[in-house]
Design an enzyme around this catalytic site. Structure first.
Site, PDB file in Angstrom:
ATOM      1  N   TYR A 116     -13.245  -3.681   0.272  1.00 37.58           N
ATOM      2  CA  TYR A 116     -13.029  -4.580  -0.866  1.00 37.58           C
ATOM      3  C   TYR A 116     -12.622  -3.725  -2.060  1.00 37.58           C
ATOM      4  O   TYR A 116     -13.186  -2.657  -2.298  1.00 37.58           O
ATOM      5  CB  TYR A 116     -14.329  -5.323  -1.186  1.00 37.58           C
ATOM      6  CG  TYR A 116     -14.256  -6.181  -2.436  1.00 37.58           C
ATOM      7  CD1 TYR A 116     -13.900  -7.524  -2.369  1.00 37.58           C
ATOM      8  CD2 TYR A 116     -14.546  -5.643  -3.690  1.00 37.58           C
ATOM      9  CE1 TYR A 116     -13.842  -8.314  -3.505  1.00 37.58           C
ATOM     10  CE2 TYR A 116     -14.478  -6.420  -4.839  1.00 37.58           C
ATOM     11  CZ  TYR A 116     -14.125  -7.759  -4.742  1.00 37.58           C
ATOM     12  OH  TYR A 116     -14.060  -8.534  -5.868  1.00 37.58           O
ATOM     13  N   GLU A 204      -7.885  -8.881  -7.211  1.00 37.14           N
ATOM     14  CA  GLU A 204      -8.879  -8.642  -6.161  1.00 37.14           C
ATOM     15  C   GLU A 204      -8.153  -8.500  -4.835  1.00 37.14           C
ATOM     16  O   GLU A 204      -7.408  -9.398  -4.433  1.00 37.14           O
ATOM     17  CB  GLU A 204      -9.837  -9.832  -6.118  1.00 37.14           C
ATOM     18  CG  GLU A 204     -10.940  -9.701  -5.095  1.00 37.14           C
ATOM     19  CD  GLU A 204     -11.789 -10.973  -5.036  1.00 37.14           C
ATOM     20  OE1 GLU A 204     -11.232 -12.067  -4.788  1.00 37.14           O
ATOM     21  OE2 GLU A 204     -13.004 -10.870  -5.245  1.00 37.14           O
TER      22      GLU A 204
END
Lengths: 394, 297
Positions: A116, A204
């Site tokens: 991530y 993101e």
């Protein structure tokens, strides 16, 4: 403002963030052609909507899954055919789902490990923060809650920007070695440049992937842009997809009104954002449910009030309206005349409670009382909220 | 006393020849505020309202007139530059009214201001008022866009992120016969110059201020930080209100900074933090004034 995955991919390509090859298709023929270009086999077809959970979603025509792996160009075309023009329901879209107008055709990549990676504007440190984790491809908020030690935070100096040591530190903590670390560093550098250059409030990448042959790629991305900065990014403003937004909000923004639709039945029209939120709160406190947030701006003109009424009345759930204006500088009588004119123009038949306060308020109240309109005057905010809740219950 | 500004404060207006800046410069003059200069590049030598001299630069305006405080009314693309010009001129206080400044611009401005003597209030704020002692508080220092007449000189300090919600609180106080020392609107943007905490500290140190109203809203953690400090250090009673209990998560409620993200910054969490610090929290925006009366005991 949000954008589609295919638009995110275009931005990645422009700024040199490595990402699997792919292009957007508007119809089955384009989907086939793009899949052919990508080699035919090992290609994914992804429905383009502003919502997560696409893979597990279902189309209203019964077709399952908004993300499909296919092994031929013909199959890519067939799947695209089943998605385009159809409504996809995922856990984020609500029951009404979202219409799919385009699909992304992209190369499928083998994944050795998922990570991530995000950059966001952090109000506490007043600068960008990089958030990274070895736990990719899953809900990061759950990771943060259950295993906070697996979340890395790296604050970036607002004026110096991302430093090389910070990139090395993150690469090491994520376990990237040798050429992988270099590949990660290149990607992060490009991503940071994109974040700053495009006035993002968040970008993101989830997941960021390492392939078995050592490439580091951004597989999926979510962007959020600072609305205040869109004036200097016409190319990003052009990516806006109004079909993804609440039509009432789109309409309101044309008139400089700030409107957010909610589920209740008492509409409110207020000047100032803080007071507008507080007005919603007091409706709820008095036992009602607010139908919207609506800020007509610190001042309030007749035109704005008229347009605001029209937008409020476009919501079929609305059973009553509360107008709360603190006319500090503006003459309350001018506002009252605006309310009367707007009510007449739109043929208002719902209960309307008006609370006016401020400059020349007596004349304003007189104008409302003599208007012949069936409106209820509130003495103060609590009184007005109470009256509108009772009016719709009656 | 009061905080930050008083009736002797000399104010200059950046963007005085624009319609917004001009209108509010005039209202401040009418209120009795010492608006001593205007700044509009290229219009130096002209006069505003036949009496206020206009200069090309802030440095020149401050040097010629003794202005120590600036109010900024320039459009968003030029606002960061205007703030930095005020800082460079060594002003004590810069109040930026402008709404819609990109967050990255404010990030750079705040970082560039590190170590400077200038305090920034705003952006995206109504400004501040130290009420005067005349009729309808005439003769005070009004910087920004708040209606002057709703105020009354007294001993309650008011700090808030919102404009009209501040007026609501001030008006309630005035109706109850409670005057204000200074009312500060710190603005609704995620990165701003002065926080709730900064204002609480100043009010705590101000001999004229006897009680404080702190008004917050969803988003960020500024209210929580202020409350944590107040619990340990504030000697004066505080009443609070938090707007946005009914706001849906993930949506910007008008103000750029009013957003609940990742479950953080909810009204309930903020109210809890305030209560934990011994701050009396008004249940509705209609009883902010009454809650302060209760806090006074």
């Amino acid at each position: 403002m949000n954008i589609h995955e295919y638009q995110a991919k275009e931005l990645f390509e422009k700024y040199g963030v490595p990402t699997p090859k792919g292009k957007v298709a508007n119809n089955a023929a384009e989907a086939r052609a793009i899949a052919e270009e990508l080699g035919g086999s090992n290609v994914v077809v992804k429905a383009q909507v502003h919502a997560g959970g696409r893979g597990k979603g279902t189309f209203k025509n019964g077709f399952k899954g908004g993300v499909h792996l296919v092994n031929s160009a013909a199959e890519a075309g067939d799947i695209a055919e089943k998605m385009i023009g159809q409504v996809l329901v995922t856990h984020q879209t609500g029951e009404e789902g979202k219409l799919v107008n385009k699909v992304l055709i992209a190369q499928s990549v083998d994944i050795a490990k998922e990570y991530y990676l995000a950059i966001l504007m952090d109000r506490d440190s007043r600068g960008p923060v990089i958030v990274a984790s070895t736990e990719g491809g899953v809900n990061i908020e759950e990771v943060a809650e259950h295993t906070p030690e697996k979340i890395l935070n790296e604050k970036i100096h607002p004026l110096l920007g991302l430093q090389a040591y910070q990139t090395r530190k993150l690469a090491a903590k994520l376990g990237f070695q040798g050429d992988q670390a270099k590949a990660f560093g290149k990607l992060l550098g490009a991503l940071y440049k994109l974040f700053i250059s495009c006035d993002c409030s968040m970008v993101e990448v989830n997941p960021l992937v390492l392939t078995p042959d050592g490439q580091v790629l951004a597989l999926d991305a979510k962007f959020n842009f600072d609305d205040n900065a869109l004036y200097r990014h016409p190319e990003i403003e052009a990516m806006r997809d109004p079909s993804e937004e609440d039509p009432r909000e789109v309409e309101a923004s044309k008139y400089g009104l700030n409107y957010i639709g909610l589920d209740g039945n008492i509409a409110c029209l207020v000047n100032g954002a803080g007071l507008a939120m507080a007005t919603m709160d007091i409706i709820k406190y008095c036992g009602g449910e607010p139908a919207n947030f609506l800020d007509v701006g610190g001042g309030a003109s007749k035109e704005q009030v008229t347009n605001a009424f029209k937008i409020i009345l476009g919501d079929p759930n609305v059973k009553g309206i509360l107008v709360n204006i603190f006319g500090g500088i503006m003459d309350c009588n001018v506002i009252a005349e605006g309310i009367v004119a707007a009510s007449k123009e739109v043929g208002l038949s719902l209960p309307l409670v008006v609370r006016l306060e401020g400059n020349n308020v007596e004349a304003g109240k007189k104008t409302l009382a003599e208007s012949g309109l069936n409106l209820i005057s509130g003495d103060n905010l609590a009184d007005a909220a109470d009256k509108v809740v009772k009016a719709i219950a009656a | 006393m009061a905080i930050l500004v008083d009736e002797n404060t000399k104010v200059l207006i950046q963007g005085i020849t624009g319609s917004f800046g001009g209108r509010h410069a005039q209202l401040s003059l009418d209120y009795g505020t010492q608006v001593v200069a205007g700044v509009t590049p290229g219009k130096g030598g002209q006069k505003f309202a036949d009496r206020v001299p206009i200069y090309d630069t802030v440095a020149e305006a401050a040097a010629e007139t003794g202005a120590t405080v600036s109010a900024i009314f320039v459009p968003p693309p030029f606002a960061a530059d205007a703030i930095l010009e005020g800082v460079d001129a060594g002003l004590d206080l810069v109040v930026c009214i402008t709404e819609g400044i990109p967050v990255i611009d404010m990030m750079k401005v705040r970082a560039a201001m590190a170590g400077s003597k200038t305090r920034l209030i705003g952006p995206n704020c109504p400004g501040l008022v130290t009420p005067g002692r005349g009729e309808k508080s005439h003769g005070g220092c009004r910087i920004g866009i708040a209606p002057g007449y709703i105020h009354k000189r007294g001993s309650v300090g008011v700090v808030s992120r919102s404009g009209t919600l501040t007026y609501e609180a001030v008006w309630q106080l005035t109706q109850l016969g409670l005057g204000q020392s200074t009312c500060v609107g710190i603005g609704g943007d995620p990165i701003n110059g002065t926080s709730h905490l900064d204002c609480l500290k100043m009010f705590n140190d101000d001999p004229e201020t006897e009680a404080i109203i702190m008004i917050g809203e969803i988003g960020g953690s500024a209210e929580e930080e202020a409350a944590a400090w107040a619990k340990e250090h504030c000697k004066k009673p505080i009443a609070g209100f938090i707007a946005g209990a009914t706001a849906p998560p993930g949506r910007r409620m008008g103000h750029a900074g009013a957003i609940i993200s990742g479950g953080k910054g909810t009204a309930e969490a903020k109210k809890e933090a305030l209560r934990d610090a011994g701050i009396l929290v008004a249940e509705t925006p209609s009883d902010m004034g009454a809650t302060l009366v209760k806090a006074l005991g």
